[in-house]
Design an enzyme around this catalytic site. Structure first.
Site, PDB file in Angstrom:
ATOM      1  N   HIS A   1      -1.053   4.339   7.375  1.00  0.00           N
ATOM      2  CA  HIS A   1      -0.625   5.053   6.277  1.00  0.00           C
ATOM      3  C   HIS A   1      -0.219   6.652   6.349  1.00  0.00           C
ATOM      4  O   HIS A   1      -0.758   7.183   7.384  1.00  0.00           O
ATOM      5  CB  HIS A   1      -1.386   4.957   4.975  1.00  0.00           C
ATOM      6  CG  HIS A   1      -1.750   3.402   4.767  1.00  0.00           C
ATOM      7  ND1 HIS A   1      -3.054   3.117   5.043  1.00  0.00           N
ATOM      8  CD2 HIS A   1      -1.017   2.533   4.080  1.00  0.00           C
ATOM      9  CE1 HIS A   1      -2.873   1.597   4.747  1.00  0.00           C
ATOM     10  NE2 HIS A   1      -1.939   1.243   4.160  1.00  0.00           N
TER      11      HIS A   1
ATOM     12  N   SER B   1       1.010  -1.309   0.005  1.00  0.00           N
ATOM     13  CA  SER B   1      -0.103  -0.014   0.033  1.00  0.00           C
ATOM     14  C   SER B   1       0.807   1.294   0.049  1.00  0.00           C
ATOM     15  O   SER B   1       0.362   2.472  -0.463  1.00  0.00           O
ATOM     16  CB  SER B   1      -1.067  -0.017   1.164  1.00  0.00           C
ATOM     17  OG  SER B   1      -0.104   0.107   2.471  1.00  0.00           O
TER      18      SER B   1
ATOM     19  N   ASP C   1      -3.790   7.822   7.763  1.00  0.00           N
ATOM     20  CA  ASP C   1      -4.868   6.772   8.465  1.00  0.00           C
ATOM     21  C   ASP C   1      -4.177   6.000   9.458  1.00  0.00           C
ATOM     22  O   ASP C   1      -2.916   6.181   9.645  1.00  0.00           O
ATOM     23  CB  ASP C   1      -5.627   6.169   7.523  1.00  0.00           C
ATOM     24  CG  ASP C   1      -4.902   5.094   6.768  1.00  0.00           C
ATOM     25  OD1 ASP C   1      -3.669   4.500   7.084  1.00  0.00           O
ATOM     26  OD2 ASP C   1      -5.656   4.513   5.486  1.00  0.00           O
TER      27      ASP C   1
END
Ligand code: NAG
Ligand code: NAG
Ligand code: NAG
Ligand code: NAG
Length: 380
Positions: A345, A51, A342
């Site tokens: 991340h 990610s 978040d």
């Protein structure tokens, strides 16, 4: 002047201008066929991993919203729409592409009429080096490699074998992989950490990464970029796993990252000795993130520990966007003040700081080496 020259000098001048004319015509021909362009300007960027670098591949697979970010407020700062990137804006790889004067590198699975001359992005949120990591919900590294082989075939078809090989050997291969291999045992009912010792498990992860690097090398890849693992236990989502820790870092996870990083550094030094022409750059993301978590204001941030988007303590509950298990979430006004976007991340601002170091970094203080990415892009 020419009038005063001896006849041999004049003959030499004439034959020289003839050579220049031929060279000039040749250059024009090369330019018009585009072959100078594709050889000189296209230092392609191929992106593998998780990610941290996924630009939207997971939008196109059958997965869960845990591994997707194609809903508001993801993307709110820069793109103004959710692209699938796990950030409020751009990622490290987007900035690197910009610095290398490439367009944004598209996700491999994006539908349309793909052109791979500039590279392509295979990264998938949730992916690890091991096939078992979040299996069935992500594009694991082996599958990413199989997609790369399809791109290789496409390039050979379009450019011919020689030029395809040159494109692949001048390209830069950027990796962010491993975090999910170490996070997943804490987030699922996996018992893998009971069946292996920590160092055995790290050995398996590194072993699988090594196989992928060697395969790319075998196909012509020479320039590799890596981002090592952050202190995993200090991601907001990991700080809340054990409520009795009261929001402090989960040391079991951070110590796995430390073991992995040591093994990765050793591996890359070894490959540099073993594989002729192999060059690499590694960013010490671990130390960079620690510095910013501990001294956010030194780097222009206000908040180093808690996330901008999420809920609960340090906004560690992974609910940003309200499309996952927990629907409730809070969103900060200004993501630029935060290290974490978040629960797992980073904000665009942090991504840019890391990209700047990877591109320009030269010294130990930048924690980048032995090359920086600019060297790798600009060398043959
Ligand atoms: C997607 O995953 C769900 C749940 O695992 C499954 O029921 C469904 O058949 C899958 N769809 C496709 C197209 O693979
Ligand atoms: C783990 O197992 C328990 C009991 O079998 C189950 O209730 C829980 O949902 C599982 N958690 C995950 C993340 O799979
Ligand atoms: C790669 O991972 C698998 C588990 O997915 C493991 O069985 C295998 O030994 C690993 N390979 C290497 C070379 O470490
Ligand atoms: C838990 O952490 C908060 C700050 O995040 C602090 O105010 C509180 O005293 C801590 N509680 C315990 C039991 O350590």
């Amino acid at each position: 002047m020419v009038r005063n020259m001896s006849s041999t000098a004049m003959a030499r001048t004439r034959s020289r201008s003839f050579v220049f004319l031929v060279l000039f015509l040749h250059l024009l021909l090369l330019l018009s066929t585009g072959s100078v362009h594709s050889r000189k300007q296209h230092v392609a960027l191929f992106i593998f991993g998780d990610s941290f670098l996924d630009a939207g591949n997971n939008n196109y697979i059958n997965t869960t919203t845990l591994d997707q970010a194609n809903f508001w407020p993801y993307g709110e700062t820069y793109f103004k729409f959710p692209t699938g990137r796990f950030s409020d804006g751009r990622l490290v790889s987007d900035f690197i592409a910009e610095y290398a004067e490439l367009p944004l590198i598209p996700p491999f699975l994006q539908p349309g009429n793909p052109q791979y001359y500039n590279g392509v992005n295979f990264a998938s949120a949730g992916a690890g080096a091991l096939v078992e990591t979040f299996q069935g919900e992500v594009i694991d590294l082996k599958t990413q490699l199989s997609y790369y082989k399809k791109v290789e075939t496409w390039l050979r078809h379009k450019l011919g074998n020689d030029e395809a090989k040159m494109t692949l050997s001048r390209a830069v291969y950027l990796f962010s992989i491993g975090s999910n291999d170490y996070l997943s045992p804490f987030l699922t009912n996996s018992t893998v950490l009971n069946s292996y010792s920590k160092s055995e498990y790290v050995g398996i992860v590194i072993g699988n990464l090594t196989a992928v690097i060697k395969d790319i090398y075998k196909r012509g890849g020479r320039k590799f970029g890596f981002i090592n693992l952050p202190p995993l236990g200090c991601l907001p989502g990991m700080r809340i796993i054990k409520p009795e820790n009261n929001g402090s870092c989960l040391e079991e996870a951070s110590s796995l990252a430390k073991l992995h990083n040591r093994a990765l550094s050793m591996l890359l030094r070894k490959l540099e000795r073993q594989l002729k022409g192999f060059r690499y750059s590694i960013l010490n993301f671990n130390i960079n993130l620690r510095q910013r978590m501990n001294h956010p204001s030194k780097y222009g941030f206000k908040e180093g520990k808690g996330a901008c988007c999420g809920t609960g303590k340090v906004r560690g509950v992974f609910s940003c966007g309200g499309k996952r298990l927990v629907k409730e979430f809070q969103l900060c006004k200004n993501p630029n003040q935060y290290v974490f976007w978040d629960s797992y991340h980073l904000t665009e601002r942090l991504h840019k700081q890391l990209a700047d170091q990877m591109w320009n970094g030269a010294s130990k203080a930048n924690h980048v080496g032995p090359h920086n990415l600019r060297d790798l892009f600009q060398s043959l």
